[in-house]
Each structure stands twice: as C-alpha cells, then as structure tokens.
Motif scaffolding. Structure first.
Motif, PDB file in Angstrom:
ATOM      1  N   SER A 153      -6.362   0.880   5.765  1.00 41.56           N
ATOM      2  CA  SER A 153      -5.251   0.802   4.876  1.00 41.56           C
ATOM      3  C   SER A 153      -4.325   1.806   5.166  1.00 41.56           C
ATOM      4  CB  SER A 153      -5.996   1.456   3.544  1.00 41.56           C
ATOM      5  OG  SER A 153      -6.983   0.388   2.844  1.00 41.56           O
ATOM      6  N   GLU A 167       0.881  -1.317   0.105  1.00 40.93           N
ATOM      7  CA  GLU A 167       0.080  -0.019  -0.090  1.00 40.93           C
ATOM      8  C   GLU A 167       0.998   1.313   0.145  1.00 40.93           C
ATOM      9  OE1 GLU A 167      -4.345  -1.931   1.989  1.00 40.93           O
ATOM     10  OE2 GLU A 167      -2.728  -0.376   3.247  1.00 40.93           O
ATOM     11  N   SER A 212      -0.402   1.617  -5.885  1.00 37.84           N
ATOM     12  CA  SER A 212      -1.660   1.425  -4.931  1.00 37.84           C
ATOM     13  C   SER A 212      -2.326   2.506  -4.640  1.00 37.84           C
ATOM     14  CB  SER A 212      -1.059   0.498  -3.928  1.00 37.84           C
ATOM     15  OG  SER A 212      -0.615  -0.577  -3.926  1.00 37.84           O
TER      16      SER A 212
END
Length: 260
Positions: A225, A201, A206
């Motif tokens: 996240s 991430e 991403s």
C-alpha cells in the motif's frame, strides 16, 4: 483565549438549537448511513469475493469514515446558508471573537456526529460487525474519526463562505459523494490498476478507513500500500493536521473579512 472560549460556547449552543429545530434533516443524515450499510452490505456483499458477513465487517469502518467526510457538505451548506440569509453579516456586527462562529459550527457538527454514531454502530453489531481489538484502541478509533470530521467540517465552512450561495453549496456538496468512491471505504484497493490504486490510497479517506479497521481489529493493512495506508494511524493524523492547519485559518480569515 477566554473570549474565544466564551463566544465559541455561545455559538455552539446556537448551532445545536439550529439542529434541534430542523429534525427532518437530522433524521435524514442519521438514517442515511444505516440505509447504505444495509443496502451495500447485503447487495454488494453478494457480488464481491468477500462473504456477506466479512464484507459487512469490512464496510462498517468505511461507512463511518465516509459519513465523517460528509462534514464537507454539511459545513459548506450551513455556512453558505448563513451568508445567503444575512446571518453572517449580522454576527459580524457583534463584539465577539471572529473565530467563535466557525468554531462553534465545527464543534457542534462533531457533537451531532458523535451522537449519530451510536445507532449506526448498534446496527453494525446487529449485522455481524464486531470490535476485535482492545477497548482502548476502539476509543482511539472513535477519537480519530471525530478528529477527521472536525477537519472536514472546516473545509466545508471555508467553501461555504467562499460560495455564499445555498444553491451553489448544494450542487458542490453533491460532488463530495465521489470522494469515498475513490477510496478503500467500500471496496479493497488491491485489485485496482496501479495508478488508480495509488490515487485512491493517497485519498485521506483511505488512510482513516485503514486506521479504523486496524484499531477495531477488523482487517490487516494490505501489502504494497501507499504510505498513508501502510501506516494508517500516522497517515490519518498527518492528513488531519494538514487539513486543519490549512483550512482553519482560511475559514476564519474569510469569515472575519467578509470577502465575496
């Protein structure tokens, strides 16, 4: 500035003629994302928890960003080819702005990428992908994607000038295919181990992929996240700004001084 604009436009024309005179490479680069969409969408989609159509909707933004990340490979190969064949040395002898040549290459790459998006998006619509958000947000998604392509092309130009070899650039360019695999472009990151999810991430791919999914209205941001994915538009703009700020002066300086 006016000299840079004039010379940069001339170099842009040179790069576009270069693409036109190499139609085989152009066809390959434009058809590869479509092939991957059909293959991944119908093969991987059957193996994941997402139903086929849902996975293809998830996949289209990811493949768009993965294709944009290939700016590293194309920028590197073209810059290394010019160095290897002596074109760069001849251009350095001309009374033109030192930033014009890499700028023309990067802008031409963005133009070709924008044109190549059209058939890909049409195939995406044919396999079930839809723009669920507003037209303005969709335009913002396309602009963000092209900005990311612009940033990655500068990375490639610098690396191509650094290697100065078509063979080395080709081998190093092949390694860039790993970058989208370590991201959320093809699969959700929620099921990855904690350390691997964090690594994926913080991958710029991403952030841009999550931003496109949000702007197109295709998927919500996953809970828990990392910051670039939790705030995908801001994270994408930050990543693009950092990449451009770092690699643009490096590429221009490398081109201007001709260090080997």
């Amino acid at each position: 500035m006016s000299m840079l604009a004039y010379d940069g436009t001339a170099m842009l024309g040179r790069q576009l003629r270069r693409v036109r005179n190499n139609p085989g490479l152009l066809v390959l680069t434009q058809t590869m994302p479509i092939t991957m969409l059909l293959f991944f969408g119908y093969v991987f989609g059957s193996a994941l928890a997402m139903p086929g159509a849902e996975y293809r909707t998830f996949l289209v933004p990811g493949l768009l960003v993965a294709t944009a990340a290939n700016g590293i490979m194309t920028g590197m190969f073209q810059a290394a080819q010019d160095v290897h064949r002596g074109v760069t040395d001849r251009l350095r002898t001309l009374p033109i702005s030192r930033a014009a040549v890499p700028l023309g290459q990067s802008v031409a790459d963005v133009v070709v990428t924008a044109a190549g998006m059209v058939p890909f998006l049409l195939v995406g619509l044919a396999v079930g992908w839809r723009i669920e958000g507003s037209a303005l947000r969709a335009v913002g998604a396309v602009a963000l994607l092209l900005l990311f392509r612009f940033a990655t092309t500068w990375i490639g130009i610098f690396l191509g000038l650094l290697t100065g070899s078509e063979e080395a650039a080709g081998q190093l360019g092949g390694a860039t295919f790993v970058l989208p695999l370590l991201s959320n472009a093809y699969i959700p990151t929620e099921g990855l181990p904690g350390w691997l999810r964090t690594l994926a991430e913080w991958n710029p791919i991403s952030a841009v992929t999550a931003a496109l999914r949000e702007l197109f209205g295709n998927a919500a941001v996953p809970e828990g996240s990392a910051w670039p994915v939790a705030h995908p538009v801001a994270g994408s703009l930050l990543w693009c700004g950092v990449l451009i700020a770092v690699f643009t002066p490096l590429a221009v300086r490398r081109y201007a001084h001709g260090e080997r």
